[in-house]
Write a protein that holds these residues in place. Sequence first.
Motif, PDB file in Angstrom:
ATOM      1  N   ALA A  34      -0.932  -2.902  -3.848  1.00 56.89           N
ATOM      2  CA  ALA A  34      -2.159  -2.513  -4.555  1.00 56.89           C
ATOM      3  C   ALA A  34      -1.949  -1.215  -5.318  1.00 56.89           C
ATOM      4  CB  ALA A  34      -3.318  -2.387  -3.574  1.00 56.89           C
ATOM      5  N   ASP A  35      -1.226  -0.269  -4.722  1.00 57.61           N
ATOM      6  CA  ASP A  35      -0.973   1.008  -5.393  1.00 57.61           C
ATOM      7  C   ASP A  35      -0.122   0.821  -6.655  1.00 57.61           C
ATOM      8  OD1 ASP A  35      -2.466   2.515  -3.583  1.00 57.61           O
ATOM      9  OD2 ASP A  35      -0.742   2.854  -2.267  1.00 57.61           O
ATOM     10  N   CYS A  38      -2.395  -0.588  -9.312  1.00 55.12           N
ATOM     11  CA  CYS A  38      -3.257   0.487  -9.819  1.00 55.12           C
ATOM     12  C   CYS A  38      -2.525   1.343 -10.850  1.00 55.12           C
ATOM     13  CB  CYS A  38      -3.719   1.385  -8.672  1.00 55.12           C
ATOM     14  SG  CYS A  38      -4.852   0.616  -7.514  1.00 55.12           S
ATOM     15  N   LYS A  45      -8.382   1.615  -7.316  1.00 58.24           N
ATOM     16  CA  LYS A  45      -8.018   0.789  -6.167  1.00 58.24           C
ATOM     17  C   LYS A  45      -9.139  -0.159  -5.763  1.00 58.24           C
ATOM     18  CE  LYS A  45      -5.207   0.971  -2.103  1.00 58.24           C
ATOM     19  NZ  LYS A  45      -4.358   1.829  -1.286  1.00 58.24           N
TER      20      LYS A  45
END
Length: 70
Positions: A34-35, A38, A45
Amino acid sequence: MTLQRADVSVPDDLTSARAKLLYLYLSVRGQATADEVCADLDLDKGTVLSITGTLREQGYVRREDGQYAV
């Protein structure tokens, strides 16, 4: 570095531009946290988690070992 063209199509029932973008991103990249999503797509996020959650419910994305993949 040599870039290769990826033949990727977006499912017809994805209507959100951000969902399409995230789907294409994962299709080409293979997998990402997810990071990473992003940072690479300049999304917050909460947005990424919401979109990936929806894509998982629809069966387009899976989560394995903390990473998302198509």
